[in-house]
Design an enzyme around this catalytic site. Structure first.
Site, PDB file in Angstrom:
ATOM      1  N   CYS A 257       0.839  -1.207   0.000  1.00  0.00           N
ATOM      2  CA  CYS A 257       0.000   0.000   0.000  1.00  0.00           C
ATOM      3  C   CYS A 257       0.872   1.255   0.000  1.00  0.00           C
ATOM      4  O   CYS A 257       1.625   1.500   0.950  1.00  0.00           O
ATOM      5  CB  CYS A 257      -0.926  -0.005   1.216  1.00  0.00           C
ATOM      6  SG  CYS A 257      -1.865   1.528   1.425  1.00  0.00           S
TER       7      CYS A 257
ATOM      8  N   CYS B 118     -25.570  -0.925 -14.186  1.00  0.00           N
ATOM      9  CA  CYS B 118     -26.662  -1.688 -13.569  1.00  0.00           C
ATOM     10  C   CYS B 118     -26.816  -3.045 -14.269  1.00  0.00           C
ATOM     11  O   CYS B 118     -27.045  -3.103 -15.482  1.00  0.00           O
ATOM     12  CB  CYS B 118     -27.955  -0.887 -13.653  1.00  0.00           C
ATOM     13  SG  CYS B 118     -29.437  -1.832 -13.324  1.00  0.00           S
TER      14      CYS B 118
ATOM     15  N   CYS C 260     -30.502  -3.752 -15.617  1.00  0.00           N
ATOM     16  CA  CYS C 260     -31.115  -2.742 -16.491  1.00  0.00           C
ATOM     17  C   CYS C 260     -31.321  -3.262 -17.915  1.00  0.00           C
ATOM     18  O   CYS C 260     -32.256  -2.852 -18.611  1.00  0.00           O
ATOM     19  CB  CYS C 260     -30.259  -1.476 -16.529  1.00  0.00           C
ATOM     20  SG  CYS C 260     -30.386  -0.472 -15.021  1.00  0.00           S
TER      21      CYS C 260
END
Length: 538
Positions: free
Chosen positions: A109, A450, A453
């Protein structure tokens, strides 16, 4: 005290800020339940430090102890003051110390790597000050079970354990800010300075602080000062009863029996508090003045910047060279609006910082300077749509304060809907095609990301084909990720709204989990109830 409650109406904005802050994700503590594993017991931290110091003395040639340490040697020694937690010693360290500040990190990190030297430097300073706080770190990749039990989920994560119970770290990320926060949380909210020597030593260590002068360290004014020091977790408070020392710390000091001032390493270095001595007044004074006139946004100060939500925030997102041309006039503008607006510079080259803001105004690919404002209390955003000049920025800010600038809503370019069975609606055409249309409208609200969708979109195609020729029924769709409108507030995708011709203010939601046949029946039902022409069901 000053942070308004978040609004559910601005979900995208909230999500983006949460993503920006994910590296600082606070954790809620749970009682440690680590099984001791076989292995040699760890010695106490102080013994480890003493052993390191003995080894250093043994390895140095005679007379070398007076040589100045290199920066690398200092960091190496500072890091040894920080206890490395593991499977064996974590429970003992947490349970055996009243205060433990734990840094959760991973070797890969980058933000952890940037924070760790500052954490070690803070540990050294706290040790010199005689702080009871134990500074510790845990490699969450090497010891995932320990990290999980400590509720460390993001990197880096800082948690303060007080008698075994944790609380999230809420301070800044420089060594000085770490020290200030830690001392305040461990019972030392105010430092008392009694001599010039102490003042000189203090000034070498601190770039921002609050100084209070009191004839006696008692009375109502002093009590309010103390309460403010205890409630604030970012700024070091110092007190003195000597006017000469006060002048040493705050050269602009004017002789008086009671005084409070803020010192910063910024163009406005000295700011005197002129209000009555009340806890709330002092904290508001600090909130108005603790940041520079223009703050440069970084990953390390992002949490502090985002938490300062009592003001409007105006972000100048630009190339550094372009911003330099604005710095001087912007300082004057910032002074004018200091109590109402916080000015922030975001380097447009830093995608992690700039892109989330640019996406909120639909300018992700912009290479030009962008000036945008966010009002956290109303969850509205504003965009400077003229050239970025000192005059346009000042006019923009005046309009923000007076309320004459209109909120900004994203919109794609207006499309050509000629001969289309399903109209494409964008932010700029929502009024014309939806709210002001004399027809009944079925609107599909979707986003590209989505998953479900696509199914609804295919149903819309079938429904548009089935009802083709019905003059008073229009099918339309809008991409909510790229288009906004104040009358379109949706939290779930896909969404189907049926707008009746004579009632556009309260659209009827249709269930998106219905079959195409069921949706057709619902459309007919709503049209029939309002005396409209109907078609047979599919």
């Amino acid at each position: 005290m000053y942070t308004p409650k978040p609004s559910s109406r601005f979900v995208l904005f909230t999500l983006i800020l949460l993503l920006l802050l994910s590296f600082l994700a606070p954790s809620i503590s749970s009682e440690l339940d680590l099984d001791d594993e076989d292995g040699d017991d760890m010695e106490g931290l102080e013994e480890l430090i003493a052993l390191d110091e003995d080894e250093d003395l043994q390895q140095k040639p005679e007379g070398a102890h007076h040589e100045k340490q290199s920066e690398a040697e200092f960091v190496s020694k500072a890091q040894r003051i920080v206890l490395e937690l593991n499977n064996d010693n974590t429970k003992r360290a947490i349970d055996g110390n009243e205060y433990v500040l734990v840094l959760g990190y991973t070797p890969w990190c980058a933000r952890s790597a940037e924070l760790m030297p500052k954490f070690a430097e803070a540990a050294t300073a706290l040790k010199e000050l005689g702080s009871p706080l134990l500074m510790a770190k845990i490699d969450a990749e090497r010891y995932p079970k320990v990290a999980s039990t400590l509720e460390i989920k993001g990197f880096p994560t800082l948690l303060l354990f007080v008698n075994g119970t944790s609380q999230p770290y809420t301070g800044g990320f420089s060594a000085e800010e770490l020290v200030i926060w830690a001392r305040k949380k461990t019972g030392v909210p105010i430092m008392r300075i009694s001599s010039d020597a102490e003042a000189r030593h203090f000034l070498k260590k601190h770039s921002m602080f609050v100084v209070g002068l009191f004839d006696k360290f008692e009375g109502s004014d002093y009590d309010e000062f103390t309460k403010a020091a205890e409630m604030d977790s970012e700024i070091q408070f110092v007190e003195t009863n000597n006017a000469e020392i006060a002048k040493h710390l705050f050269p602009d000091f004017k002789p008086t029996s009671v005084f409070l001032g803020l010192v910063k390493s910024e163009p406005e270095k000295y700011t005197e508090y002129e209000g009555s001595f009340s806890t709330e007044g002092i904290l508001q004074f600090l909130d108005d003045n603790k940041f520079p006139l223009t703050t440069v946004l970084t990953e390390l100060n992002a949490a502090r910047v985002y938490s300062n939500t009592n003001k409007l925030q105006v972000l100048i997102i630009a190339e550094p060279d372009d911003f330099k041309k604005l710095v001087e006039p912007l300082q004057d503008i910032a002074r004018k609006f200091k109590s109402k607006i916080m000015f922030i510079f975001v380097d447009i080259r830093e995608e992690n910082l700039a892109k989330p803001f640019l996406s909120m105004v639909g300018l992700e690919e912009s290479k030009d300077s962008v000036v945008v404002s966010f009002n956290y209390s109303s969850s509205l955003k504003y965009l400077l749509e003229s050239d970025t000049t000192p005059t346009s920025i000042e006019d923009f800010c005046s309009g923000l304060v007076s309320g004459t600038v209109s909120p900004y809503y994203k919109s794609q370019p207006i499309p050509d809907n000629k001969n289309m069975s399903i109209l494409t609606v964008v932010g700029k055409t929502f009024d014309e095609l939806i709210l002001n249309s004399p027809e009944n409208i079925l609107l599909e609200i979707y986003t590209p990301w989505c998953i479900t969708c696509e199914t609804t979109s295919k149903q819309m195609e079938k429904l548009a084909k089935h009802f083709k020729g019905l003059d008073n029924l229009i099918f339309a769709r809008i991409d909510a990720s790229l288009n906004e409108h104040p009358k379109l507030q949706v939290d779930d995708y896909p969404t189907l709204f049926f707008y009746l011709a004579d009632e556009k203010t309260n659209p009827i939601p249709l269930p998106t989990k219905s079959s195409t046949k069921e949706l057709a029946a619902l459309i007919n039902k709503n049209l029939k109830e309002h005396n409209r022409e109907i078609r047979d069901e599919l």
